[in-house]
Design a protein around this motif. Structure first.
Motif, PDB file in Angstrom:
ATOM      1  N   ASP A   1      11.023  42.164  14.849  1.00 25.01           N
ATOM      2  CA  ASP A   1      11.074  40.657  14.742  1.00 25.01           C
ATOM      3  C   ASP A   1      12.266  40.236  14.294  1.00 25.01           C
ATOM      4  O   ASP A   1      12.567  40.333  12.954  1.00 25.01           O
ATOM      5  CB  ASP A   1       9.760  40.395  13.838  1.00 25.01           C
ATOM      6  CG  ASP A   1       9.551  39.069  14.057  1.00 25.01           C
ATOM      7  OD1 ASP A   1      10.308  38.264  14.648  1.00 25.01           O
ATOM      8  OD2 ASP A   1       8.452  38.551  13.473  1.00 25.01           O
ATOM      9  N   SER A   2      13.153  39.422  15.203  1.00 23.52           N
ATOM     10  CA  SER A   2      14.257  38.875  14.404  1.00 23.52           C
ATOM     11  C   SER A   2      14.061  37.868  13.624  1.00 23.52           C
ATOM     12  O   SER A   2      14.882  37.539  12.788  1.00 23.52           O
ATOM     13  CB  SER A   2      15.098  38.163  15.695  1.00 23.52           C
ATOM     14  OG  SER A   2      14.503  37.323  16.043  1.00 23.52           O
ATOM     15  N   LYS A   3      12.968  37.173  13.316  1.00 24.50           N
ATOM     16  CA  LYS A   3      12.631  36.274  12.331  1.00 24.50           C
ATOM     17  C   LYS A   3      12.760  37.071  10.801  1.00 24.50           C
ATOM     18  O   LYS A   3      12.989  36.258   9.816  1.00 24.50           O
ATOM     19  CB  LYS A   3      11.074  35.875  12.320  1.00 24.50           C
ATOM     20  CG  LYS A   3      11.057  34.759  13.596  1.00 24.50           C
ATOM     21  CD  LYS A   3       9.512  33.951  13.380  1.00 24.50           C
ATOM     22  CE  LYS A   3       9.149  33.573  14.893  1.00 24.50           C
ATOM     23  NZ  LYS A   3       8.407  34.179  15.671  1.00 24.50           N
ATOM     24  N   LEU A   4      12.385  38.154  10.737  1.00 22.37           N
ATOM     25  CA  LEU A   4      12.487  38.962   9.539  1.00 22.37           C
ATOM     26  C   LEU A   4      14.201  38.860   9.073  1.00 22.37           C
ATOM     27  O   LEU A   4      14.400  38.833   7.902  1.00 22.37           O
ATOM     28  CB  LEU A   4      12.219  40.466   9.545  1.00 22.37           C
ATOM     29  CG  LEU A   4      10.904  40.880   9.921  1.00 22.37           C
ATOM     30  CD1 LEU A   4      10.347  42.199  10.331  1.00 22.37           C
ATOM     31  CD2 LEU A   4       9.819  40.018   8.817  1.00 22.37           C
ATOM     32  N   GLU A   5      15.083  39.155  10.109  1.00 16.96           N
ATOM     33  CA  GLU A   5      16.485  39.125   9.504  1.00 16.96           C
ATOM     34  C   GLU A   5      16.859  37.659   9.293  1.00 16.96           C
ATOM     35  O   GLU A   5      17.684  37.299   8.477  1.00 16.96           O
ATOM     36  CB  GLU A   5      17.265  39.526  10.876  1.00 16.96           C
ATOM     37  CG  GLU A   5      17.096  41.032  11.007  1.00 16.96           C
ATOM     38  CD  GLU A   5      17.895  41.812  12.312  1.00 16.96           C
ATOM     39  OE1 GLU A   5      17.810  40.948  13.150  1.00 16.96           O
ATOM     40  OE2 GLU A   5      18.382  42.732  12.211  1.00 16.96           O
ATOM     41  N   ASP A   6      16.332  36.596  10.154  1.00 20.56           N
ATOM     42  CA  ASP A   6      16.519  35.239   9.734  1.00 20.56           C
ATOM     43  C   ASP A   6      15.798  35.029   8.486  1.00 20.56           C
ATOM     44  O   ASP A   6      16.589  34.249   7.448  1.00 20.56           O
ATOM     45  CB  ASP A   6      15.836  34.325  10.810  1.00 20.56           C
ATOM     46  CG  ASP A   6      16.536  34.412  12.017  1.00 20.56           C
ATOM     47  OD1 ASP A   6      17.651  35.017  12.405  1.00 20.56           O
ATOM     48  OD2 ASP A   6      16.030  34.152  13.059  1.00 20.56           O
ATOM     49  N   ALA A   7      14.858  35.500   8.067  1.00 24.25           N
ATOM     50  CA  ALA A   7      14.211  35.185   6.676  1.00 24.25           C
ATOM     51  C   ALA A   7      14.987  35.891   5.875  1.00 24.25           C
ATOM     52  O   ALA A   7      15.246  35.080   4.655  1.00 24.25           O
ATOM     53  CB  ALA A   7      12.951  35.732   6.802  1.00 24.25           C
ATOM     54  N   SER A   8      15.499  36.878   5.930  1.00 25.17           N
ATOM     55  CA  SER A   8      16.691  37.475   5.059  1.00 25.17           C
ATOM     56  C   SER A   8      17.627  36.688   4.734  1.00 25.17           C
ATOM     57  O   SER A   8      18.266  36.438   3.428  1.00 25.17           O
ATOM     58  CB  SER A   8      16.898  39.133   5.461  1.00 25.17           C
ATOM     59  OG  SER A   8      17.967  39.574   4.516  1.00 25.17           O
ATOM     60  N   ALA A   9      18.412  36.268   5.846  1.00 30.55           N
ATOM     61  CA  ALA A   9      19.548  35.485   5.464  1.00 30.55           C
ATOM     62  C   ALA A   9      19.160  34.153   5.016  1.00 30.55           C
ATOM     63  O   ALA A   9      19.979  33.670   4.155  1.00 30.55           O
ATOM     64  CB  ALA A   9      20.019  35.276   7.090  1.00 30.55           C
ATOM     65  N   SER A  10      18.121  33.473   5.243  1.00 27.09           N
ATOM     66  CA  SER A  10      17.660  32.505   4.600  1.00 27.09           C
ATOM     67  C   SER A  10      17.369  32.504   3.090  1.00 27.09           C
ATOM     68  O   SER A  10      17.448  31.575   2.307  1.00 27.09           O
ATOM     69  CB  SER A  10      16.420  31.719   5.069  1.00 27.09           C
ATOM     70  OG  SER A  10      15.210  32.317   4.733  1.00 27.09           O
ATOM     71  N   LEU A  11      17.194  33.696   2.588  1.00 26.95           N
ATOM     72  CA  LEU A  11      16.904  34.148   1.321  1.00 26.95           C
ATOM     73  C   LEU A  11      18.310  34.463   0.536  1.00 26.95           C
ATOM     74  O   LEU A  11      18.436  34.749  -0.638  1.00 26.95           O
ATOM     75  CB  LEU A  11      16.060  35.406   1.441  1.00 26.95           C
ATOM     76  CG  LEU A  11      14.654  35.024   1.742  1.00 26.95           C
ATOM     77  CD1 LEU A  11      13.738  36.036   1.845  1.00 26.95           C
ATOM     78  CD2 LEU A  11      13.908  33.801   0.760  1.00 26.95           C
ATOM     79  N   GLY A  12      19.380  34.295   1.356  1.00 26.84           N
ATOM     80  CA  GLY A  12      20.655  34.430   0.622  1.00 26.84           C
ATOM     81  C   GLY A  12      21.439  35.788   0.899  1.00 26.84           C
ATOM     82  O   GLY A  12      22.546  36.011   0.319  1.00 26.84           O
ATOM     83  N   ALA A  13      20.685  36.604   1.740  1.00 32.24           N
ATOM     84  CA  ALA A  13      21.347  38.153   1.944  1.00 32.24           C
ATOM     85  C   ALA A  13      22.706  37.848   3.133  1.00 32.24           C
ATOM     86  O   ALA A  13      22.524  37.087   3.974  1.00 32.24           O
ATOM     87  CB  ALA A  13      20.441  38.923   2.467  1.00 32.24           C
TER      88      ALA A  13
END
Lengths: 373, 294, 263
Positions: free
Chosen positions: C158-170
């Protein structure tokens, strides 16, 4: 001219059959079976089986359709025993939850399928298919594939396919489950209209009580493989026979206690059941059920005006929700009983703030007395 | 001045992944492409060059002058077609049972198909010789039982090749068919039954047509893979009716005729590509190779 | 709703199931034969031929060579397959579908023709009969398998997981290491097992590309099948089979776990 010609065959469809399910039992290793189910469905009636999932309503439908054989009991359609008759010889139309349209056939071919299988003459098939598609208002979509249609349109095709061969009985297994709320309401009206026009006998399965109340002549309430109560929407709402029905259909306040001398004793308080619907044995566990609209809530300071014949309970407001015409309020008594009431918008403001003290009152004649466990 | 006029929404940078030219992942395609160019495309070009220049295009004339080679072309095609048909006849009912049976049964049947799929082809083919040869298990059993007086010729002929290759390629037929059956919505056959179709008619008009994509995918992959099979025909086939791959090996390894061997190889390659190309008119290449799995 | 399977069909299924495994299973008892002749049913019981397999340098060195080549093939095809799968799924460029056709082609092209072509190419490059050459050749057919299993894993991610990680500052690298990589690990392991198995079993490329000193186990078995038939062959077959089955069982177990990981 053409209009009347097209409509011609449909008037012939009329008269639905009479279905009798008598003492049917079907058990599986696990749950989901049914235990001694009996229903008589009258010709032309729209009967809904309503209940939580796994309560046996779909099993009953599969028994009628012929996908399952009952362990005991009999199922007859117009007096003919159905047990042992394979599904394709039963002549029962069925609408499935996910529509079950054949994806490799056009809309027309889907609707034509039951006629082709019956080797009906080509010309007659053509006019029947055209009339069926007209009735569900999909004439323009005849040449399309199911995947090109919206959910609601696919549902109408499934319906057309199920009635085009003039079955004596139509079964519908949660046909609106996959649609969104707005479309579902529109389709409820649509399905009811079509079934009335056809004069079809319909057995409809749903777990949505609003849907059941909106569409049905009568409703059978299922619980744990049994029918709790069979009746009209008003019967079920006004005169529930069991605690399950009272709780499952509509909102209510349930006060449990023991029954003695025309009253329910609830934590030492004697609540009159004078004139209440229903009866229970003296000394047995019982419950009084009151619908929100039959409850009146007054500020704790105005109890003097309450007539002697009415029951009263003191409670504290815990939560109020604005609903437009009224406020839906939950109140709690000192004994922990939760009361579900409606408070008019013009009521004094000290009634609908959490923590406000109030007195709840009702006419015992508007309550229902049911056995409790 | 211009910067001041920029509307505030523009200050949000567009996610860089969305821009086509700057994706950091794109460059990763190159190692694979270079590898395939050097170790997959180049060898085929080299083979074609050899076939045309060692000593010359007359290498291909062998198909017109020596009946062994023209016959082999037909043998290869017919054997592959025959194997695909037999495999389909066995795999379709097998896949259907897997589809219809209870879960535990399906799992067992899945393992039964998978095990030979992954046990060495050489081991399996060799094991068939243990069963099929003149002194093999089947013949010994039948002789002991008195059913036959002379051992039957079960291998070193088309029968042996068909048995061995069907066995080897059956999984490639079962999987695509099974997975296309799984994609059929389970309500459709019951729906056909309520509409008046007998079980047989419901199968023919609804289930069968909807499982055809898997059938086509399986048929094509088995057909195409059969064309190039070497081990099974070499061990179980007739020395007289060779398949083309056997002739290639024979020319290169025994006769040391690189030109002729390459020419036969190129003809085999063209035959394969032609059938594949015809197949992609009906289903996508990826579905042929992966059996329609996602 | 139960689907009834006619009795005839059940019997058919049983027979086919038996036929699928029976041929392979006769090999195991034959490997325990006490006589020097390879036949069924075996005469007597002994582990003699297992001893021969592990002590005769012909067999034991071939087995070690096969393991070495399969391991190297696995590493190389994992690197290539992962890179290609990432580029094909995440990259933005034209011509993806012809590239996909090219990468998947080795699965169905006639291997004999590829073997001949590689023989010519390797003669030019002077790497005939080398371990490196065999590894490269095996990678040609193992690489598509790794690519398939990796691209399936990446698509399921799920590419949303990567987006989520990016949104959390990673950062991108951190996201890849902590989110993407762990989630595609089952796909990597499955691909690795397929690649290893493919190389471990490969015969035709190896026949053409091995030399007298560098022989893989299947090639030695092939020589034996054509000349003398001793029970050592059955031993080798049994060992090849067991190794493969163990590897596949691992792959299946990973597959089951991968399903369990999906929400």
């Amino acid at each position: 001219m053409t209009q009347t010609q097209l409509r011609q065959p449909l008037t012939m469809t009329a008269t639905g059959g009479e279905l009798r399910i008598a003492n049917v039992r079907k058990s599986y290793g696990n749950s989901r079976g049914v235990e001694s189910v009996s229903i008589d469905v009258r010709p032309g009636e729209f009967l809904t089986m309503l209940g939580p999932s796994g309560s046996g309503k779909t099993t009953t439908l599969n028994l009628v359709a012929g996908f399952l054989d009952p362990d005991e009991g009999s199922i007859t359609l117009d007096g003919k025993e159905l047990s042992g008759v394979p599904p394709h010889l039963r002549g029962i139309g069925m609408v499935f939850q996910q529509y079950a349209l054949f994806p490799h056939m056009t809309i027309e071919e889907n609707v034509d399928y039951p006629l082709r299988v019956r080797k009906i003459h080509r010309a007659e098939r053509k006019s029947l298919v055209a009339a069926a598609l007209e009735l569900v208002q999909l004439t323009d979509y005849a040449k399309r594939k199911p995947s090109e249609l919206s959910g609601g349109q696919q549902q109408r095709v499934a319906l057309a396919r199920a009635f085009v061969f003039k079955p004596r009985l139509l079964l519908m297994d949660e046909p609106l489950g996959a649609l969104d709320k707005k479309l579902r309401e529109a389709m409820q009206i649509e399905i009811t209209r079509i079934c009335r026009e056809l004069g079809a006998t319909v057995v409809y399965v749903t777990h949505d009580q609003e849907e059941a109340l909106a569409m049905s002549d009568r409703i059978a309430i299922y619980n744990a493989g049994r029918i709790e109560q069979l009746g009209t929407a008003e019967d079920l709402y006004k005169r529930p026979e069991t605690l399950f029905v009272a709780d499952f259909v509509g909102e209510s306040t349930v006060i449990k206690g023991s029954y003695a001398k025309g009253a329910l004793v609830h934590h030492g308080r004697s609540l009159s059941t004078q004139g209440a619907h229903g009866s229970v044995a003296e000394g047995s566990a019982a419950a009084v059920v009151i619908r929100p609209e039959d409850l009146t809530v007054v500020p704790a300071t105005q109890t003097a005006a309450i007539p002697e014949a009415l029951n009263t309970l003191e409670a504290t407001v815990t939560k109020c929700v604005y609903l437009g015409q009224s406020r839906k309020c939950l109140l709690t008594t000192a004994t922990g009983l939760v009361i579900n009431a409606r408070i008019p918008l013009h009521a004094p403001p000290e009634l609908f703030n959490p923590g406000d003290s109030a007195t709840v009152t009702w006419d015992p004649a508007n309550s229902v007395l049911v056995p409790s466990d | 001045m211009i910067e001041e006029m920029t509307p505030p929404t523009k200050t949000l940078p567009a996610p860089s992944r969305r821009s086509p030219s700057r994706s950091p992942w794109t460059a990763l395609i190159w190692p694979g492409l270079v590898f395939m160019a050097l170790l997959f495309i180049l060898p085929f070009i080299q083979t074609a060059v050899r076939a045309l220049t060692d000593p010359g295009p007359q290498n291909f004339a062998i198909f017109f002058t020596d009946p062994v080679y023209s016959r082999s072309l037909i043998t290869t095609f017919v054997t592959a077609l025959f194997v695909a048909v037999v495999a389909l006849a066995i795999a379709y009912p097998y896949a259907y049972i897997m589809y219809a049976a209870p879960k535990a049964m399906t799992a067992v049947m899945m393992v039964l198909v998978l095990l030979p799929f992954f046990t060495s082809l050489l081991v399996r083919t060799y094991a068939w010789t243990v069963w099929l040869q003149e002194t093999g298990i089947i013949n010994s059993a039948l002789l002991n039982l008195g059913v036959i007086e002379e051992p039957l010729q079960l291998m070193r002929n088309t029968l042996g090749v068909t048995i061995g290759m069907t066995h080897a390629l059956l999984p490639f037929m079962v999987f695509p068919i099974y997975s296309s059956m799984l994609r059929i919505q389970p309500d459709l056959v019951p729906a056909a039954r309520t509409l008046g179709a007998t079980p047989a008619l419901a199968f023919r008009t609804v289930f069968l047509p909807l499982s055809l994509p898997g059938v086509m995918s399986g048929f094509l992959i088995v057909f195409v893979m059969s064309l190039g099979y070497y081990v099974t025909p070499a061990l179980l086939g007739s020395p007289r009716d060779s398949m083309m791959s056997e002739l290639v090996v024979n020319q290169i390894e025994q006769q040391i005729q690189f030109g002729t061997g390459s020419a036969i190889g190129i003809v085999l390659l063209v035959l394969t590509l032609a059938i594949l190309f015809a197949g992609t008119r009906i289903i996508s290449f990826k579905d042929i190779v992966t059996g329609g799995r996602p | 709703m139960t689907r009834n399977i006619p009795l005839g069909l059940k019997i058919f299924g049983g027979v086919v199931g038996m036929l699928l495994i029976m041929p392979t299973l006769v090999v195991i008892p034959m490997s325990f034969s006490a006589s020097p002749l390879l036949k069924f049913p075996p005469e007597g019981f002994s582990l003699h031929w297992y001893g021969v397999f592990f002590t005769d340098p012909l067999w034991s060195s071939a087995a070690l060579r096969s393991i070495q080549i399969a391991a190297l093939t696995t590493v190389l095809s994992l690197l290539l397959g992962t890179g290609t799968a990432l580029a094909m799924i995440r990259g933005r460029f034209r011509g993806k579908s012809p590239i996909q056709v090219l990468i998947l082609s080795p699965i169905i092209m006639p291997i004999v023709v590829l073997a001949v072509g590689l023989y010519f190419v390797y003669s030019d490059w002077k790497i005939l009969g080398s371990v490196g050459g065999l590894v490269l050749a095996h990678t040609v057919i193992a690489y598509p398998l790794v690519y398939i299993s990796l691209s399936t894993a990446l698509k399921a991610l799920d590419s949303k997981l990567e987006d989520a990680s990016a949104s959390l500052g990673a950062s991108k690298a951190y996201t890849f290491r902590r989110i993407t990589l762990p989630l595609i690990t089952p796909g990597l392991l499955t691909g690795a097992l397929f690649a290893f198995t493919m190389s471990w079993d490969e015969l035709i490329l190896s026949i053409f590309l091995t030399g007298p000193t560098v022989k893989t186990l299947p090639v030695v078995m092939w020589d034996q099948v054509q000349t003398e038939l001793s029970p050592t062959l059955a031993v080798a077959a049994t060992i090849v089979m067991l190794v493969t089955i163990v590897l596949i069982m691992c792959a299946l177990l990973i597959g089951t776990r991968r399903k369990a990981l999906k929400p």
